[in-house]
Design an enzyme around this catalytic site. Structure first.
Site, PDB file in Angstrom:
ATOM      1  N   SER A 731       0.802  -1.230   0.000  1.00  0.00           N
ATOM      2  CA  SER A 731       0.000   0.000   0.000  1.00  0.00           C
ATOM      3  C   SER A 731       0.834   1.278   0.000  1.00  0.00           C
ATOM      4  O   SER A 731       0.275   2.374   0.016  1.00  0.00           O
ATOM      5  CB  SER A 731      -0.937   0.014   1.210  1.00  0.00           C
ATOM      6  OG  SER A 731      -0.212  -0.025   2.415  1.00  0.00           O
ATOM      7  N   LYS A 774      -5.848   3.741   9.382  1.00  0.00           N
ATOM      8  CA  LYS A 774      -5.000   4.731   8.719  1.00  0.00           C
ATOM      9  C   LYS A 774      -5.585   6.130   8.848  1.00  0.00           C
ATOM     10  O   LYS A 774      -4.838   7.115   9.000  1.00  0.00           O
ATOM     11  CB  LYS A 774      -4.831   4.349   7.250  1.00  0.00           C
ATOM     12  CG  LYS A 774      -4.015   3.065   7.062  1.00  0.00           C
ATOM     13  CD  LYS A 774      -3.910   2.641   5.622  1.00  0.00           C
ATOM     14  CE  LYS A 774      -3.068   1.375   5.476  1.00  0.00           C
ATOM     15  NZ  LYS A 774      -2.936   0.919   4.096  1.00  0.00           N
TER      16      LYS A 774
END
Length: 848
Positions: A731, A774
């Site tokens: 990611s 996140k």
């Protein structure tokens, strides 16, 4: 002489034969008319010098006859000398020290008062030495030593008062002593014979003899007896004798009381034992009582009456009970069969706890125990709603996944309370033996059922809430794979007929609500993961932690430490500073530990004020006071840079402990060839992601940096800080591309920008996991502009509104969109490229 002393060397010559008296002689001193009238042989006067025979333990008193053992040696030689004399007398004196060596004594080593003893009989011993029967005649005092081979001294005799001079008071003392002796004989009959001998030779007109005899009966110490012996005054002596006799009477009474109490207890116990055995035998004959085997069988049958046992299980139980009836109780197989029946009958077959189907009550309980967690609470309420319609919650396995300290285990307890079910929790972290889940075979020593059957036994209901903790930390060994053993337990289609190896009968676990906890899903086998419904607990943002501290942590710990709300108050800015500076983890465990630390220090202050008798003051904990209680802050900022430098881009990462910011730094240095260098303890997937980002930026460098060569003859070093922490995952793809382009364009990225997303070689941005974690990490680091993959829009829409507040989120499908957001202004290189392109166009126009 005491027989315990070490014997001297044996004598060189045999002892002479001695003529022994056939009866006890009467002792006289000088002329005794009474003696002569009775026609007895007159005894010679007492000698002025006598040999000394030492005594270690107790002194003797006049009027006593006692045996003394004389071992071979010096004193045996003395005995032979005395036996040859006419008077046959020797002096008995007590040594001052009980353990004195009798062969190295001098006159100063003795008490000065002793008794004169006359030899009545000598009995030679086979092993040497002799036993001497002595009659104690008179009190004597040691005057001075006489020069002789053996210890010999001059002595002085002490006469008693004649009978006509004895006062009435002395007679009264004598009567009191006789009365006390009689009482003593009732408690201690050992001295009865001695008293009869004394009464045969004495009468009440001899109080001195009576006092001596009374003292000899007691167990007084050697010093107390010697004190009486050397008391010549008759009044003082009889007084001391009576005191010692009274003490002996008290001791005998106490001893008798103790003996009676012990004998009564023993007799009572023995009597009860015999009566109990007789009663048991009578009841057994009358059929009123069974033996232990019958009682065990009745206990099992009583349990079965309370349960609705399935037919197949009931058949096994009956067969086993018939088998138990044929076995001897002493056999090993009896114990195995009995334990097996105990487990079969203790399982709560057909027993269910009444469930709570009130949604309002359940919602209230969940809100009392936990703040936030809206999605989790909604899922639990859905369970209750479905259970109300289907008459029970069944076939549901919830897996709570999240970092430590977010409340996974406590949620299980709250769910059980909301459903009004029993709760049982066990951890499978580090478990390597599948028998822990499915039980041992009964053939093994110490075999037991597995945890599932144990949970049913403890809860005594077939529909408890069973929480299996740390399922992601199970191990595997030669004992088996416990994760595979859990498949049958957690599969709704299989656990209807769960088979425990110990019970060896089918058990229905479909009514059990299983709740699983894990920190990560990666280590859980796919087959096991497929059987569970995963609910993520992503951690808490600052606002949530603040509310949790105010509503739950502070009141609970304040109460546990004995503090009142009037003793200490936490301000909101103080709690916020604890969260930001000391407890930034996803959960609230460190936050609670820091609150406890503060409260402990507050408690010490209050106790010291109380000890100093000062009125305790209300203590306020603000951000200014934290340094005093917690020391310097552990965390200052998650952001390394206030203004992002060239070649640096901020990414967002997911970890087992929650979300975190992740920096990607790039630098360039001259080299013979173009090369990429990667550091930061990167995993294989992340290294591949860097190579993809490098190739993508290289291939489209002319598009994003027209006219600028792509790091020709340069080595590009890409580093991910905190090199001691392993990092992996795809990611960070768009973050690495952006970092490389920032270095190539020599243009910094926006200061408040954070991004996450996987990139392909064509520039496609793929979705990522852990969006909520996140986002929380970005808010913690005060990043205002975020870039997420477009396919994660669905996950973002499900997040609560308060998490989305204060951030600008862009959802992108390709890297072109990322570039426009990361570099919003035209760069100097882009302007120069436009000027060059316009000049080229103008030249082509003139040429045409």
């Amino acid at each position: 002489m005491d027989e315990k002393n070490n014997p001297p060397p044996p004598p060189e010559e045999d002892p002479p034969e001695l003529t022994l008296a056939s009866e006890e002689p009467e002792v006289v001193s000088g002329k005794d008319e009474k003696h002569e009238e009775r026609g007895l042989r007159p005894i010679l006067p007492y000698p002025n010098e006598v040999y000394v025979l030492p005594l270690n333990r107790r002194p003797f008193f006049p009027g006593m006859a006692a045996p003394v053992l004389i071992e071979p040696g010096a004193y045996y030689e003395v005995l032979k000398i005395v036996a040859k004399t006419d008077h046959k007398c020797m002096g008995l004196f007590l040594t001052r020290e009980e353990d004195a060596n009798i062969y190295k004594l001098e006159p100063k080593d003795f008490y000065q008062v002793g008794v004169l003893a006359r030899i009545l009989r000598i009995i030679p011993m086979e092993q040497g030495g002799a036993q001497v029967i002595l009659n104690m005649e008179k009190r004597i005092s040691m005057l001075e030593p006489v020069k002789d081979k053996y210890l010999k001294v001059k002595v002085e005799y002490h006469e008693e008062l004649p009978p006509h001079k004895i006062s009435k008071e002395l007679k009264a003392y004598s009567i009191s002593i006789i009365t006390t002796i009689k009482e003593l004989l009732k408690l201690n009959p050992l001295f009865k014979e001695e008293l009869q001998i004394f009464l045969g030779h004495s009468d009440f007109t001899e109080p001195g003899r009576l006092a001596d005899f009374a003292v000899a009966l007691t167990t007084a110490s050697r010093e107390e007896l010697q004190d009486v012996l050397q008391t010549f005054d008759l009044q003082a002596r009889i007084d001391k004798a009576l005191i010692l006799l009274k003490k002996e009477l008290d001791i005998s009474r106490l001893q008798s009381s103790i003996n009676q109490r012990i004998e009564a207890t023993i007799s009572k116990t023995q009597r009860e034992f015999f009566l109990r055995e007789q009663l048991k035998a009578i009841k057994k004959e009358l059929g009123m009582e069974k033996d232990d085997k019958t009682m065990e069988t009745e206990k099992f049958e009583t349990r079965l009456k309370e349960r609705k046992v399935p037919e197949d299980v009931m058949k096994v139980i009956k067969d086993e009970m018939d088998k138990l009836g044929t076995l001897e109780m002493q056999s090993a197989e009896y114990a195995v069969s009995r334990n097996y029946l105990d487990w079969l009958t203790i399982v709560p077959w057909g027993m269910f706890s009444e469930e709570n189907n009130d949604l309002g009550k359940a919602e209230k309980i969940l809100d009392e125990d936990h703040y936030g967690l809206k999605d989790i609470k909604e899922r639990i309420l859905e369970f209750i709603g479905v259970g109300k319609l289907t008459k029970g919650v069944k076939g549901s396995i919830i897996c709570l996944v999240g970092p430590p300290g977010v409340g996974k285990t406590s949620i299980g307890k709250s769910v059980a309370r909301a459903l009004n079910r029993k709760f049982f929790r066990f951890s499978v972290g580090g478990m390597r033996d599948e028998a822990e889940i499915k039980g041992h075979r009964r053939t093994y020593i110490g075999a037991m059922p597995g945890k599932m059957v144990q949970a049913l036994k403890n809860c005594q209901t077939m529909n408890p809430v069973i929480m299996i903790d740390e399922v992601d930390k199970m191990g595997m060994s030669y004992h088996g794979d416990p994760a595979s053993a859990l498949l049958e337990v957690l599969d709704p289609e299989q656990n209807k007929e769960f088979l425990d190896h110990y019970l060896d009968v089918r058990c229905d676990l479909s009514n059990v609500l299983f709740m699983i906890t894990a920190n990560v899903l990666d280590t859980i086998p796919e087959a096991l993961k497929d059987r569970m419904e995963t609910l993520r607990l992503s951690g808490y943002i600052q606002a949530e932690k603040l509310e949790i501290a105010i509503k739950y942590l502070i009141p609970r710990n304040r109460k546990s430490m004995g503090l009142k709300s009037t003793d200490v108050v936490f301000t909101k800015d103080g709690i916020s500073q604890i969260i930001n500076g000391y407890a930034r983890e996803a959960g609230v465990r460190n936050l609670e530990n820091n609150i406890k630390k503060i409260l402990r220090k507050v408690a010490i202050k209050i106790v010291r004020d109380q000890e100093a008798k000062k009125k305790p003051k209300k203590i306020t904990i603000s951000s200014k006071d934290l340094h005093e209680y917690l020391g310097k802050p552990i965390f200052t900022s998650d952001r390394y840079y206030e203004h992002t430098p060239i070649g640096v881009c901020t990414g967002l990462a997911w970890t087992a402990l929650g979300g975190a910011t992740l920096y990607v730094e790039a630098s360039v240095a001259p080299s013979e060839k173009t090369e990429l260098k990667m550091t930061g303890q990167l995993g294989e997937v992340m290294k591949e992601s860097m190579l993809i980002a490098w190739d993508y930026a290289h291939g489209l460098s002319d598009k994003y940096a027209h006219g600028i060569p792509f790091f020709e003859k340069s080595i590009v070093h890409v580093h991910v800080p905190e090199g001691a922490t392993p990092k992996d995952g795809p990611s960070a793809g768009i973050t690495i591309v952006t970092s490389l382009l920032s270095l190539l364009l020599k243009t910094p990225v926006r200061d408040d920008l954070g991004m996450t997303g996987e990139i392909t070689l064509t520039g496609k941005v793929l979705p990522i996991g852990g969006l909520k974690e996140k986002l929380i990490a970005a808010k913690r680091s005060n990043l205002k502009t975020l870039i997420f993959p477009k396919e994660n829009l669905r996950d973002y829409d499900e997040l609560p509104a308060y998490l989305k507040k204060g951030v600008e989120v862009h959802f992108v499908d390709t890297y072109d969109e990322v570039f426009k957001i990361a570099f919003p202004r035209k760069t100097l290189h882009e302007k120069e490229a436009l000027v060059r392109r316009s000049k080229q166009k103008a030249r082509r126009t003139r040429a045409s």
